[in-house]
Design a protein around this motif. Structure first.
Motif, mmCIF file in Angstrom:
data_model
loop_
_atom_site.group_PDB
_atom_site.id
_atom_site.type_symbol
_atom_site.label_atom_id
_atom_site.label_comp_id
_atom_site.label_asym_id
_atom_site.label_seq_id
_atom_site.Cartn_x
_atom_site.Cartn_y
_atom_site.Cartn_z
ATOM 1 N N PHE A 380 21.278 40.921 23.855
ATOM 2 C CA PHE A 380 20.853 39.553 24.155
ATOM 3 C C PHE A 380 21.959 38.513 24.339
ATOM 4 O O PHE A 380 21.814 37.630 25.197
ATOM 5 N N PRO A 381 23.061 38.522 23.553
ATOM 6 C CA PRO A 381 24.064 37.457 23.748
ATOM 7 C C PRO A 381 24.565 37.290 25.179
ATOM 8 O O PRO A 381 24.796 36.159 25.610
ATOM 9 N N PRO A 382 24.694 38.381 25.973
ATOM 10 C CA PRO A 382 25.144 38.165 27.357
ATOM 11 C C PRO A 382 24.111 37.457 28.234
ATOM 12 O O PRO A 382 24.469 36.875 29.267
ATOM 13 N N ILE A 383 22.831 37.502 27.848
ATOM 14 C CA ILE A 383 21.792 36.911 28.703
ATOM 15 C C ILE A 383 21.019 35.789 28.024
ATOM 16 O O ILE A 383 20.282 35.050 28.689
ATOM 17 N N ALA A 384 21.166 35.639 26.695
ATOM 18 C CA ALA A 384 20.455 34.586 25.958
ATOM 19 C C ALA A 384 21.448 33.884 25.036
ATOM 20 O O ALA A 384 21.924 34.469 24.061
ATOM 21 N N ASP A 385 21.766 32.656 25.348
ATOM 22 C CA ASP A 385 22.762 31.890 24.589
ATOM 23 C C ASP A 385 22.244 31.611 23.174
ATOM 24 O O ASP A 385 21.221 30.936 23.013
ATOM 25 N N PRO A 386 22.923 32.117 22.119
ATOM 26 C CA PRO A 386 22.469 31.867 20.754
ATOM 27 C C PRO A 386 22.445 30.390 20.381
ATOM 28 O O PRO A 386 21.761 30.003 19.429
ATOM 29 N N LYS A 387 23.176 29.551 21.113
ATOM 30 C CA LYS A 387 23.207 28.118 20.820
ATOM 31 C C LYS A 387 22.080 27.367 21.528
ATOM 32 O O LYS A 387 21.861 26.191 21.252
ATOM 33 N N ASP A 388 21.388 28.032 22.433
ATOM 34 C CA ASP A 388 20.252 27.435 23.132
ATOM 35 C C ASP A 388 18.977 27.787 22.359
ATOM 36 O O ASP A 388 18.598 28.954 22.270
ATOM 37 N N THR A 389 18.326 26.772 21.801
ATOM 38 C CA THR A 389 17.177 27.007 20.920
ATOM 39 C C THR A 389 16.082 27.811 21.598
ATOM 40 O O THR A 389 15.549 28.774 21.030
ATOM 41 N N VAL A 390 15.739 27.447 22.829
ATOM 42 C CA VAL A 390 14.644 28.119 23.532
ATOM 43 C C VAL A 390 14.996 29.578 23.805
ATOM 44 O O VAL A 390 14.199 30.486 23.534
ATOM 45 N N GLN A 391 16.197 29.819 24.342
ATOM 46 C CA GLN A 391 16.613 31.195 24.638
ATOM 47 C C GLN A 391 16.733 32.014 23.351
ATOM 48 O O GLN A 391 16.346 33.192 23.305
ATOM 49 N N ASP A 392 17.264 31.395 22.309
ATOM 50 C CA ASP A 392 17.454 32.097 21.047
ATOM 51 C C ASP A 392 16.118 32.516 20.437
ATOM 52 O O ASP A 392 15.967 33.631 19.931
ATOM 53 N N GLU A 393 15.129 31.600 20.470
ATOM 54 C CA GLU A 393 13.800 31.917 19.932
ATOM 55 C C GLU A 393 13.141 33.045 20.733
ATOM 56 O O GLU A 393 12.504 33.932 20.171
ATOM 57 N N LYS A 394 13.307 32.998 22.034
ATOM 58 C CA LYS A 394 12.727 34.044 22.880
ATOM 59 C C LYS A 394 13.360 35.394 22.572
ATOM 60 O O LYS A 394 12.668 36.414 22.450
ATOM 61 N N ALA A 395 14.689 35.405 22.406
ATOM 62 C CA ALA A 395 15.394 36.646 22.089
ATOM 63 C C ALA A 395 14.973 37.178 20.725
ATOM 64 O O ALA A 395 14.783 38.391 20.550
ATOM 65 N N PHE A 396 14.804 36.278 19.759
ATOM 66 C CA PHE A 396 14.420 36.741 18.422
ATOM 67 C C PHE A 396 13.024 37.352 18.433
ATOM 68 O O PHE A 396 12.777 38.361 17.752
#
Length: 455
Positions: A380-396
């Motif tokens: 996920f880190p290459p495609i979902a920025d851990p600092k972006d709340t929306v992307q991070d929640e989706k990845a989790f």
């Protein structure tokens, strides 16, 4: 608008309204009727004012040089979760206050004199790092400091099962008092008819369920399960809500069974004086009917590990639902032939680059041992920025889905808040959790930089 009563009252009369709840808008100059119409239309479009319902009583009063409007919320069908979120987002525009907050904070009413006072620990969302794990961690620490460990675990499970950031905040605000928390007076009415409306829609949809005197039967169950001191809906109002409801049926037969099982237990706990044994037996009979239907359709009992029972929420009005009837992850985990799927549970935040490299080494250990590493750090880190709340929640959310298909979860180092949520999810699904020895020291040490960090 035809049934709305708009009354002009003094601030002193508002002070006397300690036994009700409502929403106050500040600075409402001009024609009050236009404000009432505009706010009602807005809340209807936002999906907050439900079923074509409208406010029955509205009060206009002056305070601190402003014209304010109080919308009385009693006997009004509202989506309180959406209203709480909308109130917070629109506060700068409308200055919205719950009446129960306005009385002590604006009109100086002694909070001890209020009939309902929240016993939840308080936590301010404004100014806090909005990452859900930070919010969840702060709320968890606050609950633990107040001796509420059981609520901490329950909150974790519900938040990690939620499907959106807003829903997660709403759940947190049920356990700690935040700007999104629904006032206690409304929560007393919250064991309202909504769960029974969903049950009603489910029974109407499913041909095998009995429908004779259905509305009267459900009202009997509703009254038997009512825990408040008064305030329960009468038969006529209850039936009206059932027939005009926008609620949807349960998403699965497994959820229907789990909800009926929950209601059955509620009635059993309340039927000490034999007053409501008849309702208990009625619910028990319907539960047995649904459980038999589930077994006939899927050849397993609804409470078995192969069903999605443990993934369903034990509630008559579940906050989150899954649509599948079987736990495919459990079925996959029963395949002992060949290598195991092992989930890599390790820290990610703070030093993301370092932690990704550390997780890669952990995954290689699993690979070298002949098993299949499921390592979200490499996905996920290459495609979902851990600092972006929306992307991070989706990845989790995707991480939790990955766990469901694994036969084991390996924990490396001291669990962070996100890791705790993953561990809780795995334990809920009865997936073995293995704490890797000496991993804590290796997590803290900086791993050697790989010459070829890719695959």
């Amino acid at each position: 608008m035809n049934d709305v009563s708009i009354k002009h009252v003094s601030a002193e009369e508002i002070k006397e309204m300690t036994d009700t709840e409502g929403l106050i808008f500040q600075g409402c100059g001009g024609d009050p009727a236009e404000w009432v119409s505009g706010i009602s239309d807005l809340l209807t479009k936002e999906g907050i004012l439900l079923g074509g319902d409208s406010f029955k009583e509205v009060y206009v009063f002056e305070h601190d040089g402003r014209t304010n409007i109080l919308f009385n919320m009693e006997n009004v069908k509202l989506d309180m979760g959406k209203l709480a979120m909308w109130r917070l987002k629109s506060h700068s525009a409308f200055g919205g206050y719950w009446l129960s907050d306005y009385l002590p904070n604006r009109l100086g009413i002694d909070a001890d004199a209020m009939q309902t006072v929240s016993g939840k620990p308080e936590m301010q969302l404004a100014g806090m790092d909005g990452n859900i794990f930070n919010v969840l961690g702060n709320a968890s620490r606050l609950l633990k400091e107040n001796g509420l460990e059981a609520q901490t675990k329950e909150m974790f499970e519900r938040v990690t099962a939620s499907k959106s950031y807003e829903k997660a905040l709403e759940i947190v605000s049920e356990y700690v008092q935040t700007e999104l928390s629904i006032p206690e007076k409304i929560q007393e009415i919250a064991y309202d008819s909504r769960g029974f409306e969903r049950l009603y829609k489910t029974i109407l949809r499913d041909e095998s369920m009995p429908k004779t005197t259905l509305e009267h039967t459900l009202h009997g169950w509703y009254c038997a399960a009512w825990r408040g001191d008064g305030g329960a809906l009468g038969l006529e109002d209850f039936v009206h809500r059932l027939k005009t409801s926008n609620e949807k049926p349960y998403a699965s037969l497994a959820q229907t069974c789990r909800s009926l099982h929950f209601l059955r237990q509620e009635l059993y706990d309340l039927a000490h004086d034999e007053t409501h044994w008849n309702e208990y037996y009625q619910v028990n009979e319907l539960y047995d009917t649904c459980a038999r239907e589930y077994q006939e359709r899927f050849q397993v009992h609804v409470t078995s590990s192969f069903s999605s029972w443990k993934l369903c929420e034990a509630s008559l009005y579940p906050k989150t639902e899954i649509q599948r009837e079987l736990d495919h992850g459990h079925i996959t985990r029963q395949d002992n032939a060949g290598p195991k799927h092992i989930y890599i549970c390790a820290p990610l935040r703070n030093d993301v680059e370092r932690n990704v490299e550390t997780a890669r080494l952990f995954a290689k250990e699993v690979f070298d041992a002949g098993d299949i590493p499921i390592c979200p750090h490499l996905m996920f880190p290459p495609i979902a920025d851990p600092k972006d709340t929306v992307q991070d929640e989706k990845a989790f959310g995707m991480c939790l889905k990955l766990i469901e298909g694994c036969q084991q979860i390996n924990v490396y180092g001291r669990p962070t808040e996100g890791m705790e949520a993953e561990i809780t999810h795995a334990k809920r699904l009865e997936i073995p959790v293995y704490e890797v020895p000496s991993a804590k020291k290796r997590v803290q040490e900086k791993p050697p930089r790989s010459r070829n960090p890719g695959r």
